[in-house]
Scaffold this active site. Structure first.
Site, PDB file in Angstrom:
ATOM      1  N   GLY A 309       4.785  29.807 -23.660  1.00  0.00           N
ATOM      2  CA  GLY A 309       4.265  30.059 -22.319  1.00  0.00           C
ATOM      3  C   GLY A 309       4.800  29.049 -21.319  1.00  0.00           C
ATOM      4  O   GLY A 309       5.516  28.111 -21.664  1.00  0.00           O
ATOM      5  N   ASP A 359      -0.389  33.498 -35.038  1.00  0.00           N
ATOM      6  CA  ASP A 359      -1.460  33.776 -34.088  1.00  0.00           C
ATOM      7  C   ASP A 359      -2.582  32.773 -34.330  1.00  0.00           C
ATOM      8  O   ASP A 359      -3.041  32.609 -35.466  1.00  0.00           O
ATOM      9  CB  ASP A 359      -1.962  35.213 -34.303  1.00  0.00           C
ATOM     10  CG  ASP A 359      -2.876  35.691 -33.187  1.00  0.00           C
ATOM     11  OD1 ASP A 359      -3.527  34.843 -32.542  1.00  0.00           O
ATOM     12  OD2 ASP A 359      -2.947  36.918 -32.965  1.00  0.00           O
ATOM     13  N   SER A 424      -7.275  23.312 -20.557  1.00  0.00           N
ATOM     14  CA  SER A 424      -8.294  24.212 -20.033  1.00  0.00           C
ATOM     15  C   SER A 424      -7.965  24.581 -18.583  1.00  0.00           C
ATOM     16  O   SER A 424      -6.831  24.409 -18.133  1.00  0.00           O
ATOM     17  CB  SER A 424      -9.679  23.575 -20.142  1.00  0.00           C
ATOM     18  OG  SER A 424     -10.697  24.523 -19.846  1.00  0.00           O
ATOM     19  N   LYS A 427     -11.204  27.434 -13.892  1.00  0.00           N
ATOM     20  CA  LYS A 427     -12.027  28.653 -13.929  1.00  0.00           C
ATOM     21  C   LYS A 427     -13.169  28.538 -14.934  1.00  0.00           C
ATOM     22  O   LYS A 427     -14.063  29.386 -14.968  1.00  0.00           O
ATOM     23  CB  LYS A 427     -11.147  29.864 -14.241  1.00  0.00           C
ATOM     24  CG  LYS A 427     -10.175  30.201 -13.112  1.00  0.00           C
ATOM     25  CD  LYS A 427      -9.269  31.346 -13.471  1.00  0.00           C
ATOM     26  CE  LYS A 427      -8.377  31.725 -12.291  1.00  0.00           C
ATOM     27  NZ  LYS A 427      -7.486  30.633 -11.866  1.00  0.00           N
ATOM     28  N   ASN A 471      -4.448  26.174 -10.605  1.00  0.00           N
ATOM     29  CA  ASN A 471      -3.273  27.030 -10.713  1.00  0.00           C
ATOM     30  C   ASN A 471      -1.992  26.194 -10.708  1.00  0.00           C
ATOM     31  O   ASN A 471      -1.901  25.172 -10.039  1.00  0.00           O
ATOM     32  CB  ASN A 471      -3.222  28.008  -9.532  1.00  0.00           C
ATOM     33  CG  ASN A 471      -4.435  28.911  -9.501  1.00  0.00           C
ATOM     34  OD1 ASN A 471      -4.480  29.946 -10.129  1.00  0.00           O
ATOM     35  ND2 ASN A 471      -5.458  28.489  -8.756  1.00  0.00           N
TER      36      ASN A 471
END
Length: 643
Positions: A309, A359, A424, A427, A471
């Site tokens: 990611g 996973d 984390s 949000k 963000n």
């Protein structure tokens, strides 16, 4: 009529290909022949000297032959005439000068050994000068014709630009832009803030304007469309102020690297870049405690989850610089993980790299990874993060964000991991969405597990550290890539609410702070980052449109589409009841959350996980609200559960 003529000539010249080199060589030889004829006329009319030994054909044939030989030696014909440069002129000068010297040697040798002369020395010099001038003028003429007519259509598209700065770097940039073919910019002048003595002076035949007025006023007076910032002594605050002013009046802004940083001085236009939205974040550079981070990572086995990611991949790049012994990059996405492996392979050096396709929800697969590699440090960045999508699929949010974190945390204790650093999100603070609540449950589990582990095993405990930030610009699925895509498509840019605000960081900045917090943590902390000033999304959209060279609402529209499920107008970094403690790093603070009991969190988390398969979405969300009492759904079908 002239426009029609120019357009016709432009198209005609554009369709011309490049002449073969032998034709250029033949033209050069013909030019020397022409110079010989002119020389003969001049010498014959000015001198009564008769040539008794050699005829005209022999004399001038020898001149042409010697020049042709040195054309071949110096390859003066190899350049493309329409793109001739200073170097081509130097090659011509060297070639014709060498020919002249060689002919002089032949002439004096004949005089010494045979008492005969082939050339009149004056005539030879005139021939040499004429040959060089005609050859040089031929190239200038061809270059001028092509520049005037071949790029008529392109010139209409040139950006009228002013360079900010007048130092050596700015002059070098201007020189490169003026001589580049094809051109991208038409320079109108320079703006100089520092030297007040250049009021009436110019550089490269371009005026130097003192910055005694607003930048926008100067640009308008010079009929410019853009500003190229080449002055490197400006502070970031000064640069941002200049960019903001230009964008406000719809002027484009470009930046260019220092000339000493250029790998190739050709194609300077490719180095002149538009400002990115990241450049307009008014943030001071981060100073890392590299010694502290290095002591935690050097020579260690480091595992990064969610490595493919945007956050995980940047953590991977940064961790490599601290020389771990082994690096395990783990992700379930095959192609992105493979691409990351290929990307970092050249910079791995002596670090042993392992790419693991697994996973985090599969504890058996994770168990095998921990047993095989025995990681010392774990950075946990794997998560589902898209708010509207998780509102529709709460079970998947629980599986990945809660179960995945629990699996990794439990295995970290079992296998003696030294540090577990969880990534984390803001949000998770007073969550209004399933995604935020799932991350808050994961935070609670990790934080309480740290305390429980310390009590159970004081000799060998795992330090659990949580990092929380807002963000990140440019991350997968974030607003900036979306806006960029919408701008490329011609708009409109879609915004959920005109008053929505967000905190932003760059990806490298966020990951630097993750490493710093992970190194300084003693276990059980939730570190929050200084996110700077919040940004109004509609202002961000306007700036991105202007940075792309368009006018908001005129060239590209902005459309309000309404808040998405689970979305807040603004995000928070702290719960209402939380306070912060300062750290030695001015951008990192510790959130003082209410301490909860591990056994209670463990029981409620396990119960939540056990009942997922047989529970409806409403039942899952209701169970989440019991674990996280501050979870209040917004713009969601689950709002009725808060009644």
């Amino acid at each position: 009529m002239s426009n029609i003529k120019n357009s016709f000539l432009g198209k005609h010249f554009q369709n011309l290909g490049y002449l073969p080199r032998w034709i250029i060589f033949a033209i050069d030889v013909f030019i020397v022949f022409l110079a010989c004829i002119i020389t003969y006329v001049i010498v014959y009319s000015l001198s009564d000297l008769q040539y008794n030994y050699f005829g005209m054909a022999t004399r001038y044939g020898l001149i042409i032959l010697i020049n042709a030989i040195f054309f071949l030696v110096y390859r003066t014909y190899s350049g493309i005439i329409r793109h001739s440069t200073f170097i081509d002129g130097v090659k011509l000068l060297i070639s014709t000068t060498t020919s002249y010297i060689f002919l002089l040697i032949i002439n004096f040798s004949c005089k010494i050994f045979f008492n005969k002369i082939i050339f009149v020395t004056t005539g030879l010099f005139i021939s040499y000068v004429l040959s060089f001038l005609l050859l040089f003028l031929f190239r200038i003429l061809i270059k001028y014709i092509f520049e005037k007519y071949m790029h008529i259509e392109d010139k209409k598209k040139l950006i009228n630009a002013v360079i900010y700065g007048s130092d050596a770097n700015a002059i070098s940039v201007a020189n490169a832009l003026k001589t580049e073919t094809p051109s991208r910019f038409k320079l109108r002048g320079f703006i100089d803030k520092f030297n007040q003595n250049k009021t009436s002076k110019s550089i490269l035949n371009l005026p130097i304007i003192n910055q005694n007025k607003k930048i926008s006023v100067i640009l308008r007076s010079l009929k410019a469309d853009a500003l190229i910032i080449a002055e490197k002594s400006l502070s970031k605050e000064e640069t941002i102020a200049i960019v903001e002013e230009c964008l406000e009046f719809n002027f484009k802004v470009f930046t260019v690297p220092l000339i000493t940083d250029w790998e190739d001085e050709k194609q300077i236009s490719n180095k002149v870049k538009s400002f990115e939205i990241e450049d307009l974040l008014d943030r001071k550079p981060i100073v890392l405690d590299t010694r502290g981070i290095s002591s935690q990572l050097e020579g260690k086995v480091v595992m990064i989850t969610g490595a493919a990611g945007s956050i995980g991949s940047e953590i991977t790049r940064q961790v490599l610089s601290f020389k771990p012994r082994k690096l395990i990059i783990l992700d379930q996405a095959e192609t992105p993980l493979h691409n990351l492996s290929l990307e970092i392979k050249p910079i791995v050096n002596k670090v042993s790299l392992r790419s693991v396709l697994a996973d985090v929800r599969n504890i058996d697969a994770l168990e095998r990874v921990f047993e095989k590699y025995q990681p010392d440090v774990v950075y946990h960045a794997a998560a589902y993060k898209h708010v509207p999508l998780m509102e529709e699929n709460p079970s998947q949010a629980i599986y990945t964000n809660v179960l995945g974190t629990k699996n990794l945390a439990d295995l970290s204790i079992k296998h003696g991991v030294e540090r577990f650093v969880m990534v984390s999100t803001d949000k998770a603070v007073n969550p209004s969405s399933v995604m935020g609540a799932s991350k808050r449950i994961a935070e609670k589990y990790v934080q309480t597990l740290n305390d429980a582990a310390n009590v159970a095993n004081k000799d060998r405990n795992t330090k659990f550290i949580t990092t929380r930030f807002g963000n990140v610009l440019g991350s997968n699925g974030s607003i900036v890539p979306l806006f960029s895509k919408q701008i490329l498509e011609g708009g409109p840019l879609t915004i959920t609410h005109p008053d929505i605000i967000r905190y932003f960081m760059t990806i490298p900045e966020a990951c630097q702070l993750v490493l710093e917090a992970g190194a300084m943590g003693k276990g059980g902390e939730i570190f929050i980052f200084d996110m700077g000033q919040p940004v109004k999304i509609i202002d961000l959209a306007k700036k991105m449109i202007r940075l792309a060279g368009f006018v908001p609402y005129k060239d590209i529209d902005i459309k309000i589409i309404g808040l998405r499920p689970g979305e807040k107008l603004y995000e928070e970094l702290l719960n209402d009841s939380s306070k912060t403690l300062a750290t030695h790093h001015d951008k990192i603070m510790i959130a003082q959350e209410i301490q909860e009991d591990y056994s209670e969190i463990q029981i409620s988390t396990i119960k939540l996980l056990d009942n997922i398969e047989k529970s409806s979405n409403e039942e899952i969300v209701l169970a989440m609200k019991k674990i996280v009492p501050e979870f209040k759904s917004m713009n969601s079908v689950f709002e009725t559960l808060d009644a």
